[in-house]
Design an enzyme around this catalytic site. Structure first.
Site, PDB file in Angstrom:
ATOM      1  N   PHE A 184       5.498  43.492  12.025  1.00 38.46           N
ATOM      2  CA  PHE A 184       5.219  44.817  12.603  1.00 38.46           C
ATOM      3  C   PHE A 184       6.278  45.786  12.107  1.00 38.46           C
ATOM      4  CE2 PHE A 184       5.482  48.249  15.669  1.00 38.46           C
ATOM      5  CZ  PHE A 184       4.140  48.603  15.805  1.00 38.46           C
ATOM      6  N   ASP A 242      14.140  45.089   8.149  1.00 37.33           N
ATOM      7  CA  ASP A 242      13.687  45.932   9.263  1.00 37.33           C
ATOM      8  C   ASP A 242      14.366  45.399  10.517  1.00 37.33           C
ATOM      9  OD1 ASP A 242      12.466  47.103  11.428  1.00 37.33           O
ATOM     10  OD2 ASP A 242      10.437  46.998  10.610  1.00 37.33           O
ATOM     11  N   LYS A 295      15.428  52.052  17.906  1.00 35.71           N
ATOM     12  CA  LYS A 295      15.562  51.510  19.263  1.00 35.71           C
ATOM     13  C   LYS A 295      16.973  51.653  19.841  1.00 35.71           C
ATOM     14  CE  LYS A 295      11.567  48.383  19.133  1.00 35.71           C
ATOM     15  NZ  LYS A 295      10.719  48.996  20.150  1.00 35.71           N
TER      16      LYS A 295
HETATM   17  N1  PLP Z   1       9.843  47.926  13.183  1.00 36.37           N
HETATM   18  C1  PLP Z   1       9.971  47.000  14.124  1.00 36.37           C
HETATM   19  C2  PLP Z   1      10.523  45.656  13.771  1.00 36.37           C
HETATM   20  C3  PLP Z   1       9.606  47.273  15.451  1.00 36.37           C
HETATM   21  O1  PLP Z   1       9.739  46.331  16.396  1.00 36.37           O
HETATM   22  C4  PLP Z   1       9.104  48.557  15.752  1.00 36.37           C
HETATM   23  C5  PLP Z   1       8.680  48.870  17.133  1.00 36.37           C
HETATM   24  O2  PLP Z   1       8.478  48.046  17.956  1.00 36.37           O
HETATM   25  C6  PLP Z   1       8.988  49.501  14.728  1.00 36.37           C
HETATM   26  C7  PLP Z   1       9.370  49.166  13.463  1.00 36.37           C
HETATM   27  C8  PLP Z   1       8.463  50.885  15.022  1.00 36.37           C
HETATM   28  O3  PLP Z   1       9.408  51.595  15.738  1.00 36.37           O
HETATM   29  P1  PLP Z   1       8.985  52.995  16.442  1.00 36.37           P
HETATM   30  O4  PLP Z   1       8.051  52.659  17.546  1.00 36.37           O
HETATM   31  O5  PLP Z   1      10.284  53.572  16.905  1.00 36.37           O
HETATM   32  O6  PLP Z   1       8.347  53.823  15.379  1.00 36.37           O
END
Ligand code: PLP
Length: 393
Positions: free
Chosen positions: A138, A223, A252
């Site tokens: 994700f 990521d 986050k």
């Molecule tokens: N990347 C990862 C690993 C995530 O867990 C998330 C959100 O849960 C995102 C990207 C996307 O982050 P945002 O909701 O701040 O765009």
């Protein structure tokens, strides 16, 4: 306003795209919050891994309020102290070279994708633009981040996606080796797949992927939107695995509750995005950066070691609960599978009725408590889960 009033407004005026819990939160302190009626909750969610210092941390509130009263926004046409200082601290903490500030995880990943494509185009010309990511990953909800996301259920309704993305099965090094051909400019990986169900990749796999990337001058993008900023008991999960990514994305936890994200660039690609190639109006917002500076100050090595200790303590306690089949994850990022057909959603909703806030990730119960949670609060949460499991079994 009462919870009923607030929910009625939401139903009438807010886009109904979220399956919200049936709870309104009105105020919080540390790991505890109250609804408008005064019902109390213990937090094992931290706003999905965001409130790493809990709610209304005294120092964080003071820094944010002081900055809001001094200079709340300037745009990136001006230099400001909080953003410059935060970039320095992030580089010192991670050994990375340069920082680009964005507002969300998806936006950080977009920046990483753009940088990887430009790195490759500058050096090798056209045709080497594919971003390879893992099945079940994700990476966010924007179209490019969704294209990188390896879960088909997120792709329904939104075709066509930007071209130049491919996925390989997680943990399969031979598949990765084969896929890393002359069309690929970068690999994007979560060390622990969060939304995918708290699924960790093995250190051996991550290191082998890093080696393949190095050999072929393919960028390794970690990521760390969910795993970063101390969540696993190290500042980056990559640190724990001994990986040196070319690019790291954070969001986050970094702002401690304000919208802030960062793309960290290693030496190889720190100069790729030159003037005019990328930007964000709110990037390096001084109020968000002032909050993030408090987060950075707090996350000392001793604090991170304590997160790791609390994570081990929590995992051990959860493994001993009735009906728990397995617990995955690291530090304070844990996913619980249940035996005997017990549904995580039922456990989550029963726990909420007893005042414990938990999350779901696919078929698991997911716990992301604030990093400042105490041993006593962890024990209290485990006791609630125990009583829920005893009742549901
Ligand atoms: N990347 C990862 C690993 C995530 O867990 C998330 C959100 O849960 C995102 C990207 C996307 O982050 P945002 O909701 O701040 O765009």
């Amino acid at each position: 306003m009462t919870s009923t009033d607030i929910k009625a407004l939401d139903a009438e005026y807010v886009l109904q795209n979220y399956a919200r819990f049936d709870v309104c939160l009105a105020e919080g302190k540390g790991c505890r919050a109250k609804d408008p009626e005064g019902n109390a909750y213990l937090d094992f969610t931290s706003g999905i891994g965001v409130n790493c210092l809990g709610w209304a941390d005294d120092e964080w509130v003071a820094a944010v309020a002081a900055q809001a009263g001094r200079l709340q926004h300037t745009s990136n046409l001006f230099h400001t102290q909080p953003g410059s200082q935060l970039a320095q601290k992030l580089c010192q903490k991670t050994g990375m070279d340069k920082v680009f500030f964005a507002n969300s995880g998806a936006e950080a990943n977009e920046g990483a994708i753009k940088a990887a494509r430009k790195y490759s185009a500058d050096k090798y010309g056209e045709g080497r633009h594919v971003i390879l990511s893992l099945e079940n990953s994700f990476h966010g909800r924007t179209l490019a981040a969704l294209a990188a996301t390896g879960q088909d259920n997120f792709h329904q309704h939104f075709h066509p996606f930007p071209a130049g993305f491919a996925h390989v099965p997680a943990g399969d090094l031979a598949a990765m080796d084969k896929a890393l051909d002359g069309t690929v400019c970068a690999v994007m990986i979560e060390s622990i797949q969060g939304e995918g169900g708290v699924v960790p990749q093995s250190t051996a796999y991550l290191r082998a992927v890093e080696t393949l990337c190095r050999e072929r001058d393919i960028l390794y993008i970690a990521d760390e939107v969910q795993t970063g900023v101390g969540r696993t008991g190290a500042f980056l999960a990559s640190d724990k695995a001994g990986i040196r990514p070319d690019i790291v994305t954070l969001a986050k936890g970094i702002g401690g509750g304000l919208p802030l994200a960062a793309v960290l660039f290693g030496q190889k690609c720190g100069a790729v995005l030159g003037k005019g190639t990328h930007g964000a109006t709110y990037g390096a917002n001084p109020v968000c950066c002032a909050g993030a500076l408090v987060v950075m100050e707090r996350l000392t090595d001793a604090f991170l070691a304590d997160v790791a200790r609390k994570g081990t303590m929590l995992k051990t306690a959860l493994q001993a609960l009735p009906g728990v089949a397995s617990v995955t994850g690291d530090g304070l990022m844990l996913g619980i599978s249940f035996a005997g057909g017990l549904k995580s959603a039922d456990v989550q909703s029963a726990a909420m009725q007893k005042g414990l806030l938990c999350l779901l990730a696919k078929d698991k119960l997911r716990l992301l408590p604030p990093l400042v949670i105490t041993d006593e609060e962890l024990r209290e949460g485990v006791a609630v889960l125990k009583s829920v499991l005893e009742t549901l079994q």
